[in-house]
Scaffold this motif. Structure first.
Motif, mmCIF file in Angstrom:
data_model
loop_
_atom_site.group_PDB
_atom_site.id
_atom_site.type_symbol
_atom_site.label_atom_id
_atom_site.label_comp_id
_atom_site.label_asym_id
_atom_site.label_seq_id
_atom_site.Cartn_x
_atom_site.Cartn_y
_atom_site.Cartn_z
ATOM 1 N N TRP A 10 2.350 50.032 42.935
ATOM 2 C CA TRP A 10 2.283 50.940 41.793
ATOM 3 C C TRP A 10 2.191 52.388 42.279
ATOM 4 O O TRP A 10 2.867 53.267 41.752
ATOM 5 N N MET A 11 1.371 52.621 43.296
ATOM 6 C CA MET A 11 1.250 53.975 43.845
ATOM 7 C C MET A 11 2.560 54.414 44.502
ATOM 8 O O MET A 11 2.949 55.571 44.419
ATOM 9 N N GLY A 12 3.241 53.481 45.148
ATOM 10 C CA GLY A 12 4.540 53.784 45.758
ATOM 11 C C GLY A 12 5.585 54.130 44.709
ATOM 12 O O GLY A 12 6.391 55.048 44.897
ATOM 13 N N ILE A 13 5.578 53.425 43.581
ATOM 14 C CA ILE A 13 6.519 53.706 42.495
ATOM 15 C C ILE A 13 6.248 55.092 41.914
ATOM 16 O O ILE A 13 7.175 55.852 41.634
ATOM 17 N N ARG A 14 4.988 55.430 41.761
ATOM 18 C CA ARG A 14 4.641 56.772 41.266
ATOM 19 C C ARG A 14 5.161 57.848 42.224
ATOM 20 O O ARG A 14 5.668 58.869 41.798
ATOM 21 N N ARG A 15 5.016 57.588 43.515
ATOM 22 C CA ARG A 15 5.511 58.552 44.511
ATOM 23 C C ARG A 15 7.032 58.657 44.442
ATOM 24 O O ARG A 15 7.589 59.745 44.532
ATOM 25 N N LEU A 16 7.703 57.520 44.272
ATOM 26 C CA LEU A 16 9.159 57.516 44.141
ATOM 27 C C LEU A 16 9.591 58.362 42.949
ATOM 28 O O LEU A 16 10.476 59.206 43.064
ATOM 29 N N LEU A 17 8.955 58.166 41.800
ATOM 30 C CA LEU A 17 9.322 58.922 40.603
ATOM 31 C C LEU A 17 9.057 60.415 40.777
ATOM 32 O O LEU A 17 9.807 61.254 40.287
ATOM 33 N N ARG A 18 8.004 60.736 41.497
ATOM 34 C CA ARG A 18 7.685 62.141 41.753
ATOM 35 C C ARG A 18 8.711 62.788 42.688
ATOM 36 O O ARG A 18 9.047 63.961 42.541
ATOM 37 N N ALA A 38 28.173 53.259 52.051
ATOM 38 C CA ALA A 38 26.930 52.639 52.520
ATOM 39 C C ALA A 38 26.566 51.499 51.571
ATOM 40 O O ALA A 38 26.877 51.538 50.385
ATOM 41 N N ILE A 39 25.905 50.501 52.125
ATOM 42 C CA ILE A 39 25.443 49.350 51.342
ATOM 43 C C ILE A 39 23.994 49.083 51.715
ATOM 44 O O ILE A 39 23.649 49.072 52.897
ATOM 45 N N VAL A 40 23.148 48.865 50.706
ATOM 46 C CA VAL A 40 21.780 48.417 50.948
ATOM 47 C C VAL A 40 21.612 47.073 50.256
ATOM 48 O O VAL A 40 22.177 46.841 49.186
ATOM 49 N N TYR A 41 20.847 46.190 50.890
ATOM 50 C CA TYR A 41 20.693 44.846 50.347
ATOM 51 C C TYR A 41 19.400 44.223 50.846
ATOM 52 O O TYR A 41 18.822 44.667 51.836
ATOM 53 N N VAL A 42 18.965 43.193 50.138
ATOM 54 C CA VAL A 42 17.790 42.435 50.549
ATOM 55 C C VAL A 42 18.278 41.168 51.226
ATOM 56 O O VAL A 42 19.167 40.481 50.724
ATOM 57 N N ASP A 126 14.463 44.269 41.451
ATOM 58 C CA ASP A 126 13.938 45.565 41.879
ATOM 59 C C ASP A 126 13.027 45.394 43.085
ATOM 60 O O ASP A 126 12.112 44.580 43.069
ATOM 61 N N ARG A 127 13.302 46.153 44.121
ATOM 62 C CA ARG A 127 12.470 46.188 45.325
ATOM 63 C C ARG A 127 12.206 47.637 45.657
ATOM 64 O O ARG A 127 13.151 48.419 45.845
ATOM 65 N N GLY A 144 24.868 50.208 41.440
ATOM 66 C CA GLY A 144 24.089 48.996 41.613
ATOM 67 C C GLY A 144 23.923 48.232 40.316
ATOM 68 O O GLY A 144 24.569 48.525 39.308
ATOM 69 N N ARG A 145 23.041 47.258 40.336
ATOM 70 C CA ARG A 145 22.765 46.375 39.211
ATOM 71 C C ARG A 145 21.960 47.119 38.147
ATOM 72 O O ARG A 145 21.113 47.930 38.452
ATOM 73 N N TRP A 146 22.239 46.793 36.885
ATOM 74 C CA TRP A 146 21.511 47.416 35.790
ATOM 75 C C TRP A 146 20.077 46.902 35.757
ATOM 76 O O TRP A 146 19.821 45.706 35.835
ATOM 77 N N SER A 147 19.149 47.835 35.648
ATOM 78 C CA SER A 147 17.749 47.511 35.355
ATOM 79 C C SER A 147 17.119 48.775 34.791
ATOM 80 O O SER A 147 17.590 49.883 35.039
ATOM 81 N N GLU A 148 16.087 48.600 34.027
ATOM 82 C CA GLU A 148 15.409 49.727 33.394
ATOM 83 C C GLU A 148 14.927 50.732 34.448
ATOM 84 O O GLU A 148 15.045 51.935 34.269
ATOM 85 N N SER A 149 14.403 50.228 35.560
ATOM 86 C CA SER A 149 13.862 51.127 36.583
ATOM 87 C C SER A 149 14.950 51.822 37.408
ATOM 88 O O SER A 149 14.675 52.803 38.090
#
Length: 189
Positions: A10-18, A38-42, A126-127, A144-149
């Motif tokens: 959660w703290m990491g997501i807040r930092r990402l949004l900031r 470039a491609i990123v993947y899990v 989401d990762r 990329g793939r659709w997601s709210e985030s």
């Protein structure tokens, strides 16, 4: 996921949004005309890594793209044997994440600093590490793939309609990237 891990995320997501860039101007690009992708993947397993490897090979052979860089993320403490660095492929794992689950290190910094024409996110969920890389990348067109985030991160999102298949995501992304700014076929009339 443990409560403590969720708090860190959660703290990491807040930092990402900031840290999201505010003044970005995307430039839509057809993948057939791109020279640097470039491609990123899990990496869930060796099969998912092979799907991405085959897609990279297909892009090079069919479209003649000169520079393709793929960055895989494994949620393991150490990299699996099949993920060790190869030409055009890099990988990170949990040891490359800081306390907030944000990727760090030379591999990630070099990848994010490079200015690609298109960056493709081939994740099915989401990762945070992947979303952070996508957000901080200097790529001109993020897909990329659709997601709210992903709304604040990506320039073009593909709705998978509930499908959770990596080959299908690859096929859909490729299909729509071929349609972007495509020149119309000359009519025979």
């Amino acid at each position: 996921m443990k409560l403590f891990d969720r708090l860190k995320e959660w703290m990491g997501i807040r930092r990402l949004l900031r840290d999201l860039p505010q003044d970005r101007k995307p430039i839509a690009r057809n993948i057939a005309l791109a020279r640097k992708v470039a491609i990123v993947y899990v990496v869930e397993d060796e099969a998912s890594h092979n799907h991405v490897r085959n897609y990279v090979k297909r892009l090079k052979e069919e479209l003649g793209i000169g520079t393709i860089m793929a960055l895989g993320y494994s949620d393991e403490k150490a990299l699996p044997h099949y993920l060790h660095a190869k030409l055009n492929f890099d990988a990170i794992c949990q040891k490359d994440l800081n306390w907030y689950r944000i990727p760090q290190g030379n591999t990630v910094q070099n990848f994010m600093a490079e200015e690609y024409e298109i960056i493709i996110d081939l994740t099915l969920a989401d990762r945070l590490p992947i979303q952070y890389i996508m957000a901080k990348s200097r790529a001109r067109f993020k897909v990329g793939r659709w997601s709210e985030s992903n709304k604040k991160i990506l320039d073009m999102m593909i709705d998978m309609a509930g499908s959770q298949s990596l080959p299908q995501l690859i096929q859909q992304v490729h299909h729509y990237l071929m349609m972007v700014n495509a020149k119309p076929e000359p009519s025979l009339n």
